[in-house]
Design an enzyme around this catalytic site. Structure first.
Site, short mmCIF file in Angstrom:
data_model
loop_
_atom_site.label_atom_id
_atom_site.label_comp_id
_atom_site.label_asym_id
_atom_site.label_seq_id
_atom_site.Cartn_x
_atom_site.Cartn_y
_atom_site.Cartn_z
N ASN A 5 0.50 23.87 98.82
CA ASN A 5 0.50 23.19 97.68
C ASN A 5 -0.58 22.03 97.93
O ASN A 5 -0.05 20.96 98.53
CB ASN A 5 1.83 22.64 96.98
N GLU A 44 -0.99 23.95 92.57
CA GLU A 44 -1.47 22.98 92.12
C GLU A 44 -2.92 22.60 92.16
O GLU A 44 -3.19 21.23 92.64
CB GLU A 44 -0.73 21.46 92.70
N ASP A 101 5.16 27.03 95.91
CA ASP A 101 6.24 25.90 95.87
C ASP A 101 7.08 26.03 94.84
O ASP A 101 6.93 26.42 93.68
CB ASP A 101 5.22 24.65 95.41
N ASN A 153 9.91 24.44 94.34
CA ASN A 153 10.61 23.25 93.99
C ASN A 153 12.09 23.61 93.99
O ASN A 153 12.87 22.99 92.94
CB ASN A 153 10.32 22.99 92.60
N ASP A 202 8.67 24.74 100.01
CA ASP A 202 7.67 26.00 99.87
C ASP A 202 8.22 26.80 100.71
O ASP A 202 8.31 26.72 102.16
CB ASP A 202 6.57 25.36 100.57
N ASP A 234 0.89 16.02 99.45
CA ASP A 234 2.14 15.70 99.87
C ASP A 234 2.80 16.90 100.33
O ASP A 234 4.07 16.94 100.79
CB ASP A 234 2.98 14.96 98.63
N HIS A 235 2.18 18.06 100.23
CA HIS A 235 2.99 19.12 100.87
C HIS A 235 2.23 19.44 101.96
O HIS A 235 0.96 19.21 102.27
CB HIS A 235 2.84 20.53 99.99
#
Length: 259
Positions: free
Chosen positions: A7, A34, A149, A151, A220, A249-250
């Site tokens: 991501n 993303e 991802d 989530n 992930d 951030d991933h």
DNA sequence: ATGGTCGTGGGACGA
């Protein structure tokens, strides 16, 4: 064959970081989430220059997924089946033709916060559609995987501070149960199948010094059909990428397959 | 409880 999910949180801001990681990781297939770009604005040339075929499923402003592959891609399909009114770009799949053919699906599962609410309802409905696609993939009895991802924090071991996530859409019992129902169809969650210890994360928030405190979560994932799981020879998380300039951030999560 | 930080696009929203 090395297959990674990443991501990148915006292709525009992450272009250099992505190119640097591509050079070192030498993955054959990369599933991006993303990208936050429409297809026309995706910088495909810089990635093609590194020898990748590029297939995108973009959207203005948010979401957006892509497949990068050094091997040929066939039968590309965009959008998760099951709701013709869903216009969010969260799913792309294709067949990678290596020594063996592998069906790869890249996904960006809805965040779902705040829960309860319409966003959480959308998340759970999306997971139900994912389960249906997962079942169809299994029925083909071929090497296939669904990676991205999710989530979803599957277990308390997948968060530094699980107690802080109890009200969050990523960790609510209903979320985790929906994820388990997909696994229970017959999928192998690659990382957890090979590593049982806690403390391995794939996301650290930009805020509140989460990275500095290793306050992460593992969201992930790569889910493998039995035929793909039988080919798995390795799995890892490229944690060091989070410590670089302008990181996502991933971080990337990857597997290697004997394929 | 709040605010803390990013990315996109050029404002507000998503995470």
């Amino acid at each position: 064959m090395k297959i990674a999910t990443f991501n990148i949180n915006g292709i525009k801001a992450r272009a250099q970081a992505l190119l640097d990681w591509l050079d070192e990781a030498e993955a054959d297939v990369v599933l991006l989430q993303e990208i936050k770009s429409v297809d026309e604005n995706f910088p495909r040339e810089m990635i093609e220059d590194k020898g990748y075929n590029v297939e995108t499923h973009g959207q203005k402003g948010f979401n957006g997924v892509a497949i990068l592959s050094k091997l040929p891609l066939e039968d590309v399909s965009r959008g998760l089946p099951g709701d013709d009114d869903d216009e969010q770009a969260r799913w792309i799949e294709a067949t990678v033709v290596g020594d063996r053919a592998v069906r790869v699906c890249g996904l960006y599962l809805p965040n779902g916060n705040p829960a309860p609410g319409p966003k959480y309802d959308y998340k759970l409905a999306w997971m139900e559609r994912l389960k249906a696609r997962a079942a169809d993939l299994l029925a083909a009895e071929e090497p296939a995987l669904m990676a991205g991802d999710y989530n979803v924090i599957p277990q308390p071991e997948d968060a530094k501070h699980p107690d802080r996530w109890t009200e969050d859409a990523l960790f609510l019992p209903e979320t985790r149960a929906a994820f388990r129902r997909i696994l229970n169809l017959g999928y192998t969650e690659a990382f957890r199948a090979r590593v049982q210890s806690p403390g391995h994360y794939s996301f650290w928030d930009y805020q509140a010094g989460a990275w500095q405190n290793d306050d992460g979560i593992r969201i992930d994932h790569l889910l493998l059909t039995p035929q793909a799981a039988d080919l798995m020879t390795g799995c890892g998380i490229d944690k060091h990428v989070r410590d670089r300039e302008k990181p996502s951030d991933h971080v990337p999560v990857w597997i290697t397959l004997e394929a």
